[in-house]
Design an enzyme around this catalytic site. Structure first.
Site, short mmCIF file in Angstrom:
data_model
loop_
_atom_site.label_atom_id
_atom_site.label_comp_id
_atom_site.label_asym_id
_atom_site.label_seq_id
_atom_site.Cartn_x
_atom_site.Cartn_y
_atom_site.Cartn_z
N GLY A 155 5.32 -3.48 9.48
CA GLY A 155 3.63 -3.67 10.55
C GLY A 155 2.79 -3.68 10.00
O GLY A 155 2.79 -4.28 8.26
N GLU A 185 2.31 -5.17 0.43
CA GLU A 185 2.17 -6.75 -0.08
C GLU A 185 0.51 -7.42 0.64
O GLU A 185 0.57 -7.95 0.13
CB GLU A 185 3.12 -7.48 1.77
#
Length: 315
Positions: A155, A185
């Site tokens: 998420g 990320e």
């Protein structure tokens, strides 16, 4: 050559044929796969609406599990771990246990047909409450070693940092579930450090520790697997350019780097394509590809018997 994929999302990897079958209509590739000029993670995530619509029934989930195994067989994989978020398939009234059982049924059919060992990783979602995530993870714990191999957290890192989930993953550790965590990320390196400190065996992506010698040393000393997904990472603009992608840096620092697909359909990729891409763009040698596959065996959430067989094939 041994081929392993440890970081691959089920919803982002359904084939066009499977999606058309489950939706009952034809779809064009532009609805499923990102364009070459994808500008952001937000644009990338728009491609998940249709496949998620396919994962709201037991029949759809089972079909998806089988479809996935058929695809990785065509890619020549020797072992695969696929991840998905059971809570995203409960809108129609299914329980998390029903969702997990349906996916495992399809995966098991695929294993019998194609002979590829697999593991399923269940994803807690950052936008769900701790209570919702823990309830799902407790349900999944009942299938550990029976198809489920571990847990994950996925998420929006920027809005929901790792710090908010330390308590949840302390509980996951108590459940005896190995886990990987999406960290770094497109968020901060602090997310990576906190994920490791709370017990993650692997890090999904890990881009944000580029240039951070201290956190790279922590990963190296703890033997943490780094699940890199080059084509996807460049499409989502996790880095601004190919030159900034830290695959070579991480390998040179002795990290346990693995190469993965992330989302086979959305990114239009396979392990074969990922390997060819990094060899061309970053001068990765055949020996280094073998090293990344060895890293994958060592950091996989597979049984000792499966790992022994994979190492035998590698040798």
């Amino acid at each position: 050559m041994l081929k392993i994929d440890l970081h691959c999302h089920l919803d982002g990897s359904l084939s066009r044929g499977c999606i058309e079958e489950l939706l009952g209509r034809s779809v064009c590739m532009e609805e499923l796969e990102v364009s070459a000029d994808c500008q952001s993670l937000a644009k990338y995530l728009e491609k998940f609406d249709l496949p998620l619509a396919c994962l709201q029934s037991c029949a759809g989930l089972e079909r998806a599990g089988y479809d996935f195994m058929e695809q990785v067989s065509a890619d020549g994989l020797d072992y695969v771990e696929v991840r998905f978020a059971p809570l995203l398939s409960t809108a129609g009234g299914l329980s998390c246990s029903q969702v997990i059982e349906a996916v495992l049924a399809g995966m098991e059919l695929g294993k019998q047909r194609f002979g590829i060992p697999y593991g399923v990783i269940v994803c807690a979602m950052r936008h769900h409450t701790e209570e919702e995530n823990l309830k799902m993870l407790r349900a999944a714990r009942g299938y550990l070693g029976e198809g489920v191999c571990g847990a994950d957290l996925a998420g929006n890192e920027a809005v929901f940092p790792m710090h908010d989930f330390i308590s949840l993953f302390r509980d996951v550790k108590k459940l005896g579930m190995p886990f990987t965590i999406h960290a770094g990320e497109c968020g901060s390196s602090q997310n990576i450090e906190e994920a490791i400190l709370c017990g993650a065996g692997r890090i999904g992506h890990g881009i944000a520790m580029r240039g951070n010698v201290r956190i790279m040393e922590l990963c190296r000393s703890e033997g943490i697997g780094i699940e890199m997904c080059p084509i996807s990472n460049l499409q989502t603009k996790a880095v601004r350019s190919k030159a900034e992608y830290p695959l070579r840096e991480f390998l040179d620092q002795g990290l346990k780097v693995t190469i993965n697909t992330d989302n086979r359909m959305v990114s239009g990729t396979t392990i074969e394509k990922e390997i060819a891409f990094v060899r061309e763009e970053y001068g990765i040698s055949g020996t280094e590809v073998e090293l990344m596959m060895k890293n994958a065996v060592e950091t996989a959430f597979a049984s000792d018997d499966v790992k022994h067989e994979l190492l035998r094939k590698l040798a």
